[in-house]
Motif scaffolding. Structure first.
Motif, PDB file in Angstrom:
ATOM      1  N   ALA A  60     -18.901 -17.990 -39.361  1.00 13.04           N
ATOM      2  CA  ALA A  60     -20.237 -18.326 -39.849  1.00 13.04           C
ATOM      3  C   ALA A  60     -21.344 -17.895 -38.894  1.00 13.04           C
ATOM      4  O   ALA A  60     -22.518 -18.157 -39.146  1.00 13.04           O
ATOM      5  N   GLY A  61     -20.963 -17.242 -37.789  1.00 10.15           N
ATOM      6  CA  GLY A  61     -21.979 -16.775 -36.844  1.00 10.15           C
ATOM      7  C   GLY A  61     -22.158 -17.675 -35.635  1.00 10.15           C
ATOM      8  O   GLY A  61     -22.973 -17.397 -34.762  1.00 10.15           O
ATOM      9  N   ASP A  62     -21.387 -18.741 -35.570  1.00 11.11           N
ATOM     10  CA  ASP A  62     -21.438 -19.619 -34.396  1.00 11.11           C
ATOM     11  C   ASP A  62     -20.641 -19.012 -33.248  1.00 11.11           C
ATOM     12  O   ASP A  62     -19.611 -18.377 -33.472  1.00 11.11           O
ATOM     13  N   THR A  63     -21.120 -19.226 -32.036  1.00 13.92           N
ATOM     14  CA  THR A  63     -20.365 -18.808 -30.860  1.00 13.92           C
ATOM     15  C   THR A  63     -20.141 -20.012 -29.954  1.00 13.92           C
ATOM     16  O   THR A  63     -21.094 -20.683 -29.547  1.00 13.92           O
ATOM     17  N   LEU A  64     -18.867 -20.248 -29.668  1.00 11.37           N
ATOM     18  CA  LEU A  64     -18.494 -21.302 -28.723  1.00 11.37           C
ATOM     19  C   LEU A  64     -18.565 -20.715 -27.326  1.00 11.37           C
ATOM     20  O   LEU A  64     -18.004 -19.651 -27.059  1.00 11.37           O
ATOM     21  N   HIS A  65     -19.287 -21.384 -26.434  1.00 15.51           N
ATOM     22  CA  HIS A  65     -19.433 -20.922 -25.054  1.00 15.51           C
ATOM     23  C   HIS A  65     -18.830 -21.956 -24.114  1.00 15.51           C
ATOM     24  O   HIS A  65     -19.241 -23.116 -24.120  1.00 15.51           O
ATOM     25  N   ILE A  66     -17.868 -21.504 -23.322  1.00 18.42           N
ATOM     26  CA  ILE A  66     -17.172 -22.409 -22.403  1.00 18.42           C
ATOM     27  C   ILE A  66     -17.202 -21.856 -20.992  1.00 18.42           C
ATOM     28  O   ILE A  66     -16.995 -20.655 -20.771  1.00 18.42           O
ATOM     29  N   HIS A  67     -17.504 -22.742 -20.035  1.00 20.81           N
ATOM     30  CA  HIS A  67     -17.340 -22.400 -18.617  1.00 20.81           C
ATOM     31  C   HIS A  67     -16.543 -23.543 -18.005  1.00 20.81           C
ATOM     32  O   HIS A  67     -16.944 -24.702 -18.089  1.00 20.81           O
ATOM     33  N   LEU A  68     -15.418 -23.233 -17.400  1.00 20.06           N
ATOM     34  CA  LEU A  68     -14.521 -24.279 -16.909  1.00 20.06           C
ATOM     35  C   LEU A  68     -15.035 -24.987 -15.666  1.00 20.06           C
ATOM     36  O   LEU A  68     -14.635 -26.120 -15.387  1.00 20.06           O
ATOM     37  N   GLY A  69     -15.912 -24.320 -14.913  1.00 20.72           N
ATOM     38  CA  GLY A  69     -16.350 -24.939 -13.668  1.00 20.72           C
ATOM     39  C   GLY A  69     -15.198 -25.075 -12.696  1.00 20.72           C
ATOM     40  O   GLY A  69     -14.223 -24.321 -12.742  1.00 20.72           O
ATOM     41  N   LEU A  70     -15.302 -26.058 -11.817  1.00 19.52           N
ATOM     42  CA  LEU A  70     -14.295 -26.214 -10.763  1.00 19.52           C
ATOM     43  C   LEU A  70     -13.005 -26.850 -11.274  1.00 19.52           C
ATOM     44  O   LEU A  70     -11.917 -26.504 -10.844  1.00 19.52           O
ATOM     45  N   ILE A  71     -13.135 -27.785 -12.178  1.00 24.06           N
ATOM     46  CA  ILE A  71     -11.959 -28.584 -12.542  1.00 24.06           C
ATOM     47  C   ILE A  71     -11.571 -28.466 -14.015  1.00 24.06           C
ATOM     48  O   ILE A  71     -10.606 -29.082 -14.438  1.00 24.06           O
ATOM     49  N   GLY A  72     -12.325 -27.664 -14.760  1.00 24.90           N
ATOM     50  CA  GLY A  72     -12.021 -27.560 -16.176  1.00 24.90           C
ATOM     51  C   GLY A  72     -10.692 -26.875 -16.456  1.00 24.90           C
ATOM     52  O   GLY A  72     -10.247 -26.028 -15.688  1.00 24.90           O
ATOM     53  N   LYS A  73     -10.078 -27.268 -17.561  1.00 20.84           N
ATOM     54  CA  LYS A  73      -8.842 -26.610 -17.987  1.00 20.84           C
ATOM     55  C   LYS A  73      -8.859 -26.436 -19.497  1.00 20.84           C
ATOM     56  O   LYS A  73      -9.393 -27.269 -20.224  1.00 20.84           O
ATOM     57  N   ALA A  96      -1.941 -26.640 -30.352  1.00 19.03           N
ATOM     58  CA  ALA A  96      -3.264 -27.189 -30.064  1.00 19.03           C
ATOM     59  C   ALA A  96      -3.726 -26.645 -28.718  1.00 19.03           C
ATOM     60  O   ALA A  96      -2.932 -26.513 -27.785  1.00 19.03           O
ATOM     61  N   TRP A  97      -5.009 -26.301 -28.629  1.00 21.94           N
ATOM     62  CA  TRP A  97      -5.611 -25.910 -27.359  1.00 21.94           C
ATOM     63  C   TRP A  97      -6.553 -27.021 -26.937  1.00 21.94           C
ATOM     64  O   TRP A  97      -7.477 -27.365 -27.676  1.00 21.94           O
ATOM     65  N   ASP A  98      -6.314 -27.582 -25.762  1.00 20.25           N
ATOM     66  CA  ASP A  98      -7.089 -28.719 -25.284  1.00 20.25           C
ATOM     67  C   ASP A  98      -7.979 -28.340 -24.116  1.00 20.25           C
ATOM     68  O   ASP A  98      -7.502 -27.826 -23.094  1.00 20.25           O
ATOM     69  N   LEU A  99      -9.251 -28.618 -24.262  1.00 17.66           N
ATOM     70  CA  LEU A  99     -10.233 -28.349 -23.211  1.00 17.66           C
ATOM     71  C   LEU A  99     -10.606 -29.654 -22.522  1.00 17.66           C
ATOM     72  O   LEU A  99     -11.062 -30.593 -23.171  1.00 17.66           O
ATOM     73  N   THR A 100     -10.410 -29.696 -21.208  1.00 15.86           N
ATOM     74  CA  THR A 100     -10.802 -30.892 -20.444  1.00 15.86           C
ATOM     75  C   THR A 100     -11.700 -30.498 -19.277  1.00 15.86           C
ATOM     76  O   THR A 100     -11.542 -29.425 -18.691  1.00 15.86           O
ATOM     77  N   GLY A 101     -12.617 -31.363 -18.949  1.00 12.69           N
ATOM     78  CA  GLY A 101     -13.441 -31.224 -17.745  1.00 12.69           C
ATOM     79  C   GLY A 101     -14.266 -29.965 -17.610  1.00 12.69           C
ATOM     80  O   GLY A 101     -14.522 -29.543 -16.472  1.00 12.69           O
ATOM     81  N   PRO A 102     -14.733 -29.348 -18.700  1.00 16.33           N
ATOM     82  CA  PRO A 102     -15.490 -28.112 -18.550  1.00 16.33           C
ATOM     83  C   PRO A 102     -16.880 -28.380 -17.996  1.00 16.33           C
ATOM     84  O   PRO A 102     -17.434 -29.469 -18.190  1.00 16.33           O
ATOM     85  N   MET A 103     -17.417 -27.385 -17.326  1.00 18.48           N
ATOM     86  CA  MET A 103     -18.803 -27.491 -16.864  1.00 18.48           C
ATOM     87  C   MET A 103     -19.735 -27.250 -18.052  1.00 18.48           C
ATOM     88  O   MET A 103     -20.792 -27.861 -18.150  1.00 18.48           O
ATOM     89  N   THR A 104     -19.331 -26.346 -18.930  1.00 13.13           N
ATOM     90  CA  THR A 104     -20.128 -26.019 -20.111  1.00 13.13           C
ATOM     91  C   THR A 104     -19.235 -25.953 -21.336  1.00 13.13           C
ATOM     92  O   THR A 104     -18.158 -25.357 -21.287  1.00 13.13           O
ATOM     93  N   CYS A 105     -19.691 -26.562 -22.435  1.00 11.94           N
ATOM     94  CA  CYS A 105     -19.043 -26.399 -23.725  1.00 11.94           C
ATOM     95  C   CYS A 105     -20.111 -26.604 -24.775  1.00 11.94           C
ATOM     96  O   CYS A 105     -20.535 -27.727 -25.020  1.00 11.94           O
ATOM     97  N   THR A 106     -20.591 -25.499 -25.332  1.00 12.03           N
ATOM     98  CA  THR A 106     -21.697 -25.566 -26.287  1.00 12.03           C
ATOM     99  C   THR A 106     -21.431 -24.620 -27.456  1.00 12.03           C
ATOM    100  O   THR A 106     -20.593 -23.725 -27.362  1.00 12.03           O
ATOM    101  N   VAL A 107     -22.164 -24.836 -28.531  1.00  3.71           N
ATOM    102  CA  VAL A 107     -22.132 -23.906 -29.661  1.00  3.71           C
ATOM    103  C   VAL A 107     -23.526 -23.343 -29.843  1.00  3.71           C
ATOM    104  O   VAL A 107     -24.505 -24.095 -29.837  1.00  3.71           O
ATOM    105  N   GLY A 108     -23.601 -22.015 -29.978  1.00  5.47           N
ATOM    106  CA  GLY A 108     -24.894 -21.377 -30.187  1.00  5.47           C
ATOM    107  C   GLY A 108     -24.794 -20.306 -31.246  1.00  5.47           C
ATOM    108  O   GLY A 108     -23.751 -20.138 -31.884  1.00  5.47           O
ATOM    109  N   GLY A 109     -25.875 -19.572 -31.398  1.00  4.99           N
ATOM    110  CA  GLY A 109     -25.933 -18.523 -32.409  1.00  4.99           C
ATOM    111  C   GLY A 109     -25.415 -17.196 -31.891  1.00  4.99           C
ATOM    112  O   GLY A 109     -24.839 -17.128 -30.803  1.00  4.99           O
TER     113      GLY A 109
END
Length: 265
Positions: A60-73, A96-109
DNA sequence: TACATATGATCAT
DNA sequence: TGATCCTATGTAA
């Protein structure tokens, strides 16, 4: 274990696992509930990495943006895995893919990728990563090379482990001023970074030691404790010259070097 | 149980 | 430079 190699490997593995199926997206932890709702039921159309940033495009045109930072997995689990700290779960079939402790987790255009990556230096793991771009950025920084390598505007994807290991491999002390490096040294640094990060993607872990560096007794096999040359090895003997590895703080983080193989400026 | 530490980055001072 | 955010793990008490 998030340096660039981890994120590029994630992009590859995610693309394979998510395939062409609609994903079930949820935020068990609830902190990304609104974003998960947006993605739920959509098909992922592309997974990309740039430096330490991960992007997943949806139909639909959404982009998931993830940055794990120091402790993200972000790890592959099963749908019945514990989920109390899971920020985002993407599920397809029995994976299943599980995201924990990310520095960034957003949805944008659709502009998300461009907006985020425009500030970044070249990424040695990307086809559009250019050595001349790296050279120019290194030559214009008035900081030690050990600080420049951690600056994502100079080169994208290098973190604290690779900064120490790459500088050892090219024989340059972390305190050498960035702009003092010879062209040949900068080229060497870029080429070694490219090789090592690719190896990191392939092995899904950082291994900078070669079989030739380990003792004959181990028959060329690299064990759990001898994958790295200098990182976290203060006081231990250099694998190449035997001198005790030293440690100091540079750009706010500990770094390590061999005083013989990497003579101080 | 508590604390230190971690492959990151940002913001305040 | 220091505080801060996020989570997991290993060590100390």
């Amino acid at each position: 274990m998030p340096e660039g190699h981890t994120v590029h490997r994630l992009a590859r593995d995610l693309a394979r696992d998510l395939g062409v199926n609609a994903v079930t997206a949820s935020s068990p932890q609830q902190r990304f509930a609104a974003g998960a709702d947006l993605l739920d039921g959509q098909v992922a159309t592309r997974c990309r990495a740039y430096g330490k940033h991960l992007f997943v495009d949806f139909e639909a045109g959404d982009t998931l943006h993830i940055h794990l930072g120091l402790i993200g997995k972000f790890r592959r689990t099963a749908p019945d895995a514990p989920r109390d700290t899971v920020r985002l779960r993407l599920a397809v079939d029995h994976i299943a893919w599980d995201l924990t402790g990310p520095m960034t987790c957003t949805v944008g255009g659709p502009d998300t990728f461009t907006d985020v990556t425009t500030t970044l230096g070249p990424d040695p793991l990307r086809r559009d990563g250019r050595l001349p771009d790296f050279s120019e950025r290194v030559a214009t920084r008035r900081v030690p090379i050990g600080a420049a390598l951690l600056d994502q505007r100079v080169v994208a994807g290098i973190g604290n482990v690779y900064r120490a290991e790459l500088l050892f491999l090219v024989g340059i002390h972390p305190s050498v001023p960035s702009l003092m490096l010879a062209d040949a040294e900068v080229n060497d640094l870029w080429n070694v970074a490219t090789d090592q990060l690719r190896r990191g993607v392939r092995l899904n872990r950082i291994v900078t030691v070669d079989p030739a560096d380990v003792g004959a007794s181990s028959v060329g096999r690299i064990g759990a404790d001898d994958r790295l040359h200098v990182y976290k090895r203060a006081g231990e003997p250099c694998r190449r010259c035997g001198a005790p590895i030293e440690r100091f703080v540079l750009a706010g983080r500990k770094t390590w070097f061999c005083p013989t193989c990497q003579p101080p400026p």
